[in-house]
Scaffold this motif. Sequence first.
Motif, PDB file in Angstrom:
ATOM      1  N   PRO A   1     -10.593   0.459   1.222  1.00  0.00           N
ATOM      2  CA  PRO A   1      -9.686  -0.622   0.648  1.00  0.00           C
ATOM      3  C   PRO A   1      -9.801  -1.816  -0.300  1.00  0.00           C
ATOM      4  CG  PRO A   1     -11.436  -0.849   3.024  1.00  0.00           C
ATOM      5  CD  PRO A   1     -11.829   0.029   1.838  1.00  0.00           C
ATOM      6  N   GLU A   2      -8.887  -2.314  -0.425  1.00  0.00           N
ATOM      7  CA  GLU A   2      -8.598  -3.695  -0.693  1.00  0.00           C
ATOM      8  C   GLU A   2      -9.204  -4.316  -0.244  1.00  0.00           C
ATOM      9  OE1 GLU A   2      -7.863  -4.407  -3.859  1.00  0.00           O
ATOM     10  OE2 GLU A   2      -6.201  -2.138  -4.705  1.00  0.00           O
TER      11      GLU A   2
ATOM     12  N   GLN B   1     -10.889  -8.207   0.596  1.00  0.00           N
ATOM     13  CA  GLN B   1     -10.605  -9.039   1.889  1.00  0.00           C
ATOM     14  C   GLN B   1     -10.442 -10.493   1.390  1.00  0.00           C
ATOM     15  OE1 GLN B   1     -11.925  -8.788   5.778  1.00  0.00           O
ATOM     16  NE2 GLN B   1     -10.827  -7.361   6.145  1.00  0.00           N
TER      17      GLN B   1
ATOM     18  N   TRP C   1     -15.905  -1.438   6.516  1.00  0.00           N
ATOM     19  CA  TRP C   1     -15.770   0.163   5.030  1.00  0.00           C
ATOM     20  C   TRP C   1     -16.876  -0.182   4.785  1.00  0.00           C
ATOM     21  CZ3 TRP C   1     -16.589   0.705   0.102  1.00  0.00           C
ATOM     22  CH2 TRP C   1     -16.075   2.100  -0.519  1.00  0.00           C
TER      23      TRP C   1
ATOM     24  N   ARG D   1     -15.874   6.030  12.285  1.00  0.00           N
ATOM     25  CA  ARG D   1     -15.428   4.671  11.917  1.00  0.00           C
ATOM     26  C   ARG D   1     -15.003   4.028  11.188  1.00  0.00           C
ATOM     27  NH1 ARG D   1     -21.342   1.684  12.158  1.00  0.00           N
ATOM     28  NH2 ARG D   1     -19.892  -0.474  11.822  1.00  0.00           N
TER      29      ARG D   1
ATOM     30  N   PHE E   1     -11.992   8.501   2.496  1.00  0.00           N
ATOM     31  CA  PHE E   1     -12.184   6.969   2.934  1.00  0.00           C
ATOM     32  C   PHE E   1     -11.890   6.671   1.328  1.00  0.00           C
ATOM     33  CE2 PHE E   1     -13.027   9.655   6.757  1.00  0.00           C
ATOM     34  CZ  PHE E   1     -12.466   9.250   7.833  1.00  0.00           C
TER      35      PHE E   1
ATOM     36  N   ARG F   1     -12.462   5.473   9.952  1.00  0.00           N
ATOM     37  CA  ARG F   1     -11.053   6.107  10.028  1.00  0.00           C
ATOM     38  C   ARG F   1      -9.995   4.388  10.683  1.00  0.00           C
ATOM     39  NH1 ARG F   1     -12.760  10.981  12.292  1.00  0.00           N
ATOM     40  NH2 ARG F   1     -11.447  13.245  11.177  1.00  0.00           N
ATOM     41  N   ASN F   2     -11.203   4.064  11.825  1.00  0.00           N
ATOM     42  CA  ASN F   2     -10.497   2.690  11.957  1.00  0.00           C
ATOM     43  C   ASN F   2     -11.070   1.988  11.391  1.00  0.00           C
ATOM     44  OD1 ASN F   2      -9.482   4.046  14.683  1.00  0.00           O
ATOM     45  ND2 ASN F   2     -12.034   3.973  15.059  1.00  0.00           N
ATOM     46  N   ALA F   3     -11.248   1.864  10.483  1.00  0.00           N
ATOM     47  CA  ALA F   3     -11.436   0.616   9.115  1.00  0.00           C
ATOM     48  C   ALA F   3     -10.381   0.236   8.513  1.00  0.00           C
ATOM     49  CB  ALA F   3     -13.036   0.787   8.513  1.00  0.00           C
ATOM     50  N   ARG F   4     -10.060  -0.540   9.206  1.00  0.00           N
ATOM     51  CA  ARG F   4      -8.566  -2.123   7.841  1.00  0.00           C
ATOM     52  C   ARG F   4      -9.256  -2.946   7.175  1.00  0.00           C
ATOM     53  NH1 ARG F   4      -7.916   1.978  10.120  1.00  0.00           N
ATOM     54  NH2 ARG F   4      -5.601   2.992  11.632  1.00  0.00           N
ATOM     55  N   SER F   5     -10.721  -3.436   7.116  1.00  0.00           N
ATOM     56  CA  SER F   5     -10.850  -3.815   6.250  1.00  0.00           C
ATOM     57  C   SER F   5     -12.204  -3.407   4.927  1.00  0.00           C
ATOM     58  CB  SER F   5     -11.461  -5.562   6.723  1.00  0.00           C
ATOM     59  OG  SER F   5     -12.748  -4.624   7.825  1.00  0.00           O
TER      60      SER F   5
END
Length: 458
Positions: free
Chosen positions: A163-164, A166, A72, A62, A160, A64-68
């Motif tokens: 990420p920043e 949102q 995450w 999961r 992983f 790998r597909n986390a963009r937010s």
Amino acid sequence: MMTVEGGWSVALFGIGLLVLVAMLGCLHGGRLHDIILALKRNRTIVQESKTAKHGFEDAETRMRNARSFGVWWQTLSEMAQQMNFQSLGIWNHHRDHYVLTRAWSMPEGLFAAGKTMKLTLPLHKNGTIEWELRARIWINDFLELSGHQAMLLARLMDEFPPPEPQRETESLDRHLEMTVQSKADERAGESVTTLQTVVGTDHVPTPLDIMGIPVVPFESYDQALEYVERIVKSNSKSFWVAINPIKVYHAWHDSELRNLLLGADVGICDGVGVSIASRILHGRDIKRCTGCDLFFRLLSLASLKGWGVYLLGASTESNAAARLELQRSYPDLKIVGWQDGYFEDSRAVIRQINRSKAKLLFVAMGSPKQEQWISRHRRAIKANFCMGVGGSFDIAAGRLARAPKICRVAGAEFLYRLIREPRKRWRIQKVLIPYFVRVVEKKLVDLFISEEGRIDQA
């Protein structure tokens, strides 16, 4: 006729007893005690390590597909719950100190409190340390297992990093910066506050451990109904699961099912085998609170309170027939939505459920499919109460006959069904043999260890 699996289970149990007798004759009691403890320890570590590995692999996929940042963090929190962590906190480096950005803690009541291992992981990004992940891992007497879980967590963070955050989380971060200081988690005995919505278990009896699965010992159906009423009145959300020996047995071999049952808010005693196991293991009965009977009692309560009910599952014909019969039985019942179990777009179904403003959602897709569907979508579902009810729609529609009342009172429905459908039911119920063998085995081991402990203290 005993199956190969059942025969092997009985044979292995007999061989185990013979080995124990031989060992008693050759070894001193203290040495035998050490061997049993070592075997039990190794078995526990192997089983829990497999569960931790599955949780790590799921989280890795999961991530790998986390963009937010939100996805995450949700993935990380769910992995922590699967691995029985006590708490997690993600801290952002800001002006020479760290500010708590997100926090998660294990819901109370799922696991007994005990010693924890504290872990701090500095998370590198672009060559600098921008984050710290602070975790408390339940030791459960095995440092080896806790160390393995810490290693998996560290590996996931290496692969992983966060990420920043949102934009929608920035106001929350500013609020946390104003109210939480970097040394908050250093205070002795303090637990990290969860920011996720967690359903409390106030006034619910303390669950009993039935071979690794928590079961709430309700004294009566009325007590269960009172708690459901509090859930609806407080606008909380709760997911209940009916626990029977077959589910418990399969949970031993299926980590996904085990984590699902552990993650449910309340497990009810659906099978007489669970009550018998409680009597053997804990010396007390659990009164049965079957999913089917609770379903009909909740419908009666919903009709009195004016709650909306959504019926999801079964065939189109059974669902329609069930609605017709239920409306006849409960004229004031508000069935605000329905959908058969043969659909592909879960999102559309969830939108229908939420638009209906149903308070109670009953899902009849067969177990464990129905529980898996609820668990997968419970965050998106706005209904206050969700429960899988198996073949209850077919029973309501008159398409499936229940066992006679005398069988239900005696807890012998499984025998009634076995007699009516021997071939089909034997394939399902044959696991009852190894289930009870393992329950008795656990009781004998616990008695032996307890007796050795009393001797050592003396």
